[in-house]
Design a protein around this motif. Structure first.
Motif, PDB file in Angstrom:
ATOM      1  N   PHE A 287      20.264  79.924  66.040  1.00  0.00           N
ATOM      2  CA  PHE A 287      20.878  78.691  66.507  1.00  0.00           C
ATOM      3  C   PHE A 287      19.902  77.889  67.366  1.00  0.00           C
ATOM      4  O   PHE A 287      19.727  76.675  67.183  1.00  0.00           O
ATOM      5  N   LEU A 288      19.231  78.587  68.304  1.00  0.00           N
ATOM      6  CA  LEU A 288      18.275  77.919  69.188  1.00  0.00           C
ATOM      7  C   LEU A 288      17.060  77.391  68.421  1.00  0.00           C
ATOM      8  O   LEU A 288      16.525  76.327  68.747  1.00  0.00           O
ATOM      9  N   ALA A 289      16.615  78.139  67.415  1.00  0.00           N
ATOM     10  CA  ALA A 289      15.465  77.707  66.622  1.00  0.00           C
ATOM     11  C   ALA A 289      15.778  76.408  65.886  1.00  0.00           C
ATOM     12  O   ALA A 289      14.976  75.465  65.877  1.00  0.00           O
ATOM     13  N   MET A 290      16.953  76.349  65.263  1.00  0.00           N
ATOM     14  CA  MET A 290      17.336  75.147  64.530  1.00  0.00           C
ATOM     15  C   MET A 290      17.594  73.987  65.489  1.00  0.00           C
ATOM     16  O   MET A 290      17.252  72.828  65.194  1.00  0.00           O
ATOM     17  N   GLN A 291      18.172  74.281  66.637  1.00  0.00           N
ATOM     18  CA  GLN A 291      18.397  73.243  67.638  1.00  0.00           C
ATOM     19  C   GLN A 291      17.072  72.657  68.124  1.00  0.00           C
ATOM     20  O   GLN A 291      16.928  71.431  68.248  1.00  0.00           O
ATOM     21  N   ALA A 292      16.107  73.528  68.394  1.00  0.00           N
ATOM     22  CA  ALA A 292      14.798  73.070  68.861  1.00  0.00           C
ATOM     23  C   ALA A 292      14.114  72.207  67.811  1.00  0.00           C
ATOM     24  O   ALA A 292      13.519  71.165  68.133  1.00  0.00           O
ATOM     25  N   LEU A 293      14.192  72.632  66.549  1.00  0.00           N
ATOM     26  CA  LEU A 293      13.563  71.861  65.475  1.00  0.00           C
ATOM     27  C   LEU A 293      14.251  70.506  65.306  1.00  0.00           C
ATOM     28  O   LEU A 293      13.590  69.477  65.144  1.00  0.00           O
ATOM     29  N   SER A 294      15.576  70.492  65.368  1.00  0.00           N
ATOM     30  CA  SER A 294      16.336  69.247  65.252  1.00  0.00           C
ATOM     31  C   SER A 294      15.952  68.275  66.361  1.00  0.00           C
ATOM     32  O   SER A 294      15.755  67.071  66.119  1.00  0.00           O
ATOM     33  N   ASP A 295      15.824  68.796  67.577  1.00  0.00           N
ATOM     34  CA  ASP A 295      15.447  67.942  68.710  1.00  0.00           C
ATOM     35  C   ASP A 295      14.051  67.349  68.512  1.00  0.00           C
ATOM     36  O   ASP A 295      13.806  66.184  68.837  1.00  0.00           O
ATOM     37  N   ILE A 296      13.135  68.169  67.992  1.00  0.00           N
ATOM     38  CA  ILE A 296      11.773  67.686  67.751  1.00  0.00           C
ATOM     39  C   ILE A 296      11.779  66.594  66.680  1.00  0.00           C
ATOM     40  O   ILE A 296      11.135  65.557  66.819  1.00  0.00           O
ATOM     41  N   ILE A 297      12.520  66.825  65.612  1.00  0.00           N
ATOM     42  CA  ILE A 297      12.582  65.851  64.520  1.00  0.00           C
ATOM     43  C   ILE A 297      13.181  64.529  64.995  1.00  0.00           C
ATOM     44  O   ILE A 297      12.735  63.452  64.619  1.00  0.00           O
ATOM     45  N   ASP A 298      14.176  64.619  65.869  1.00  0.00           N
ATOM     46  CA  ASP A 298      14.828  63.411  66.388  1.00  0.00           C
ATOM     47  C   ASP A 298      14.075  62.771  67.545  1.00  0.00           C
ATOM     48  O   ASP A 298      14.469  61.722  68.042  1.00  0.00           O
ATOM     49  N   GLY A 299      13.012  63.430  67.985  1.00  0.00           N
ATOM     50  CA  GLY A 299      12.183  62.843  69.020  1.00  0.00           C
ATOM     51  C   GLY A 299      12.547  63.189  70.439  1.00  0.00           C
ATOM     52  O   GLY A 299      11.934  62.691  71.379  1.00  0.00           O
ATOM     53  N   SER A 300      13.546  64.066  70.638  1.00  0.00           N
ATOM     54  CA  SER A 300      13.973  64.408  71.998  1.00  0.00           C
ATOM     55  C   SER A 300      13.485  65.777  72.452  1.00  0.00           C
ATOM     56  O   SER A 300      13.693  66.170  73.596  1.00  0.00           O
ATOM     57  N   GLY A 301      12.836  66.529  71.564  1.00  0.00           N
ATOM     58  CA  GLY A 301      12.390  67.875  71.903  1.00  0.00           C
ATOM     59  C   GLY A 301      10.912  67.936  72.239  1.00  0.00           C
ATOM     60  O   GLY A 301      10.202  66.929  72.213  1.00  0.00           O
ATOM     61  N   ASP A 302      10.452  69.155  72.564  1.00  0.00           N
ATOM     62  CA  ASP A 302       9.039  69.362  72.859  1.00  0.00           C
ATOM     63  C   ASP A 302       8.576  70.651  72.188  1.00  0.00           C
ATOM     64  O   ASP A 302       9.359  71.371  71.582  1.00  0.00           O
ATOM     65  N   PHE A 303       7.267  70.907  72.308  1.00  0.00           N
ATOM     66  CA  PHE A 303       6.688  72.077  71.655  1.00  0.00           C
ATOM     67  C   PHE A 303       6.371  73.206  72.632  1.00  0.00           C
ATOM     68  O   PHE A 303       5.568  74.086  72.330  1.00  0.00           O
ATOM     69  N   GLY A 304       7.007  73.178  73.803  1.00  0.00           N
ATOM     70  CA  GLY A 304       6.811  74.263  74.745  1.00  0.00           C
ATOM     71  C   GLY A 304       7.435  75.553  74.247  1.00  0.00           C
ATOM     72  O   GLY A 304       8.515  75.544  73.638  1.00  0.00           O
ATOM     73  N   ASN A 305       6.761  76.684  74.481  1.00  0.00           N
ATOM     74  CA  ASN A 305       7.275  77.974  74.029  1.00  0.00           C
ATOM     75  C   ASN A 305       8.566  78.345  74.748  1.00  0.00           C
ATOM     76  O   ASN A 305       8.817  77.914  75.870  1.00  0.00           O
ATOM     77  N   PHE A 306       9.375  79.180  74.088  1.00  0.00           N
ATOM     78  CA  PHE A 306      10.666  79.574  74.650  1.00  0.00           C
ATOM     79  C   PHE A 306      10.859  81.070  74.418  1.00  0.00           C
ATOM     80  O   PHE A 306      10.635  81.556  73.310  1.00  0.00           O
ATOM     81  N   LYS A 307      11.279  81.788  75.455  1.00  0.00           N
ATOM     82  CA  LYS A 307      11.484  83.235  75.348  1.00  0.00           C
ATOM     83  C   LYS A 307      12.970  83.559  75.430  1.00  0.00           C
ATOM     84  O   LYS A 307      13.666  83.112  76.339  1.00  0.00           O
ATOM     85  N   VAL A 308      13.455  84.366  74.480  1.00  0.00           N
ATOM     86  CA  VAL A 308      14.858  84.785  74.428  1.00  0.00           C
ATOM     87  C   VAL A 308      14.979  86.176  75.024  1.00  0.00           C
ATOM     88  O   VAL A 308      14.260  87.095  74.621  1.00  0.00           O
ATOM     89  N   GLY A 309      15.878  86.353  75.957  1.00  0.00           N
ATOM     90  CA  GLY A 309      16.065  87.655  76.592  1.00  0.00           C
ATOM     91  C   GLY A 309      16.764  88.656  75.678  1.00  0.00           C
ATOM     92  O   GLY A 309      17.424  88.293  74.705  1.00  0.00           O
ATOM     93  N   ALA A 310      16.605  89.932  75.988  1.00  0.00           N
ATOM     94  CA  ALA A 310      17.269  91.018  75.255  1.00  0.00           C
ATOM     95  C   ALA A 310      17.629  92.102  76.268  1.00  0.00           C
ATOM     96  O   ALA A 310      16.968  92.226  77.302  1.00  0.00           O
ATOM     97  N   ARG A 311      18.659  92.892  75.965  1.00  0.00           N
ATOM     98  CA  ARG A 311      19.084  93.909  76.931  1.00  0.00           C
ATOM     99  C   ARG A 311      19.324  95.250  76.239  1.00  0.00           C
ATOM    100  O   ARG A 311      19.614  95.312  75.037  1.00  0.00           O
ATOM    101  N   VAL A 312      19.202  96.305  77.016  1.00  0.00           N
ATOM    102  CA  VAL A 312      19.377  97.661  76.484  1.00  0.00           C
ATOM    103  C   VAL A 312      20.864  97.993  76.387  1.00  0.00           C
ATOM    104  O   VAL A 312      21.643  97.687  77.294  1.00  0.00           O
ATOM    105  N   LYS A 313      21.251  98.612  75.277  1.00  0.00           N
ATOM    106  CA  LYS A 313      22.603  99.151  75.122  1.00  0.00           C
ATOM    107  C   LYS A 313      22.493 100.669  75.053  1.00  0.00           C
ATOM    108  O   LYS A 313      21.940 101.228  74.099  1.00  0.00           O
ATOM    109  N   TRP A 314      23.028 101.322  76.086  1.00  0.00           N
ATOM    110  CA  TRP A 314      22.932 102.782  76.163  1.00  0.00           C
ATOM    111  C   TRP A 314      24.105 103.422  75.425  1.00  0.00           C
ATOM    112  O   TRP A 314      25.257 103.131  75.704  1.00  0.00           O
ATOM    113  N   ARG A 315      23.768 104.291  74.484  1.00  0.00           N
ATOM    114  CA  ARG A 315      24.803 104.967  73.707  1.00  0.00           C
ATOM    115  C   ARG A 315      24.500 106.466  73.669  1.00  0.00           C
ATOM    116  O   ARG A 315      23.587 106.946  74.330  1.00  0.00           O
ATOM    117  N   LYS A 316      25.206 107.185  72.874  1.00  0.00           N
ATOM    118  CA  LYS A 316      25.191 108.653  72.935  1.00  0.00           C
ATOM    119  C   LYS A 316      23.962 109.301  72.310  1.00  0.00           C
ATOM    120  O   LYS A 316      23.814 110.525  72.396  1.00  0.00           O
TER     121      LYS A 316
END
Length: 326
Positions: A287-316
């Motif tokens: 979703f974020l990738a397509m949003q970023a590309l759409s913003d760039i195409i429409d002229g409102s976005g930028d090419f700065g890098n973006f990091k997506v967080g992730a978290r550990v799920k502890w299971r058995k």
């Protein structure tokens, strides 16, 4: 003759953005608009009617490059991409490495999202050099028309291994995937934590796979041949971890009683197998990738890098850690 692509190259924006400004569209920020107009003036650009359609929004097809490797998370990413694309009236052209370059180079493409780690950097760069904005997932590529959207691989893998160490694990095996930025970051985090805690690592317990269950099963067979099995097998993705678990179980080796196993990605099967893993928000990444590309195409976005967080799920699948089970 100076053209729209020359102005875009000088300003570090897409040709679409330049076209929007020159055609007096109001979807570009003032600062970017002023920079483009000033650059056009400096370069002596003469606006011609024939150039008015170069890079404009009449091109509404985005090329999505993904691997033909059977990775379940791709569908979640594509789902996120599709939801935002439909919202903004974009068409999607889904293609694998074999035909990506051909379609991405067509006149109908207004942007690309790169998901396949095996697509050559030179291929991606050549497309960006032609003025087509690109979003990459989980690879770092320096280019003024490429935005890198990466997962916090190092940070999340580090959190996982630090918890394993603090829980008393001292004997580790690591199962890596094909050489990619993801794999490098996850292995680097693994080694850093062991080194910082003065835990030695036997290189005989480093296994190379190809992200598939089959390669995970192959590593499990090699582990079972060791004179003494490690306490925990850390895998760079879930499919390899699942393959290892199934092979262990086929040979009456219990997980986690005899060996603990963890993965990375949190594919659907991981929950049902009780696999401890790092949960990557794949739908949100798309979703974020397509949003970023759409913003760039429409002229409102930028090419700065973006990091997506992730978290550990502890299971058995990790013996000492039995909290937050699902």
């Amino acid at each position: 003759m100076v053209g729209i692509k020359d102005i875009a190259s000088r300003c570090g924006v897409s040709p679409t953005t330049v076209s929007n400004v020159l055609n007096n569209k109001n979807n570009v920020g003032r600062e970017t608009r002023d920079r483009i107009l000033e650059t056009a003036k400096e370069l002596g650009y003469v606006h011609k009617k024939s150039e008015a359609t170069v890079g404009n929004r009449k091109k509404n097809t985005v090329a999505i490059n993904f691997s033909d490797f059977d990775a379940p998370f791709y569908f979640d990413v594509l789902h996120g991409i599709s939801d935002y694309a439909v919202k903004k009236d974009f068409n999607l052209l889904i293609c694998t490495k074999e035909n990506f370059a051909k379609y991405a180079d067509s006149d109908s493409i207004c942007g690309c999202i790169i998901m396949d780690w095996s697509t050559d950097d030179s291929t991606i760069m050549s497309i960006a050099d032609k003025g087509i904005p690109i979003i990459t997932l989980d690879r770092q590529m320096p280019h003024k028309l490429i935005k890198n959207l990466v997962t916090a691989n190092y940070e999340s893998e580090r959190a996982l291994v630090e918890k394993l160490v603090s829980s008393g694990f001292t004997s580790f095996a690591f199962m890596g995937g094909i050489d990619s930025d993801d794999n490098k970051e996850r292995y680097r985090a693994f080694r850093d934590v062991l080194k910082e805690n003065d835990i030695s690592f036997d290189r005989n317990l480093l296994f190379e796979g190809d992200w598939t269950e089959k390669s995970g099963a192959a590593a499990a067979r090699l582990i079972m041949l060791q004179p003494r099995m490690p306490q925990v097998l850390v895998c760079a993705n879930d499919l390899m971890a699942i393959g290892a678990i199934r092979k262990f179980q086929e040979n009456s080796i219990r997980v986690p009683e005899d060996i603990s196993v963890c993965g990375f990605d949190d594919v659907i099967m991981s929950k049902y197998l009780g696999l401890t893993t790092v949960c990557v928000p794949n739908y949100e990444r798309g979703f974020l990738a397509m949003q970023a590309l759409s913003d760039i195409i429409d002229g409102s976005g930028d090419f700065g890098n973006f990091k997506v967080g992730a978290r550990v799920k502890w299971r058995k699948s990790i013996k000492p850690i039995m909290t937050d089970q699902e």
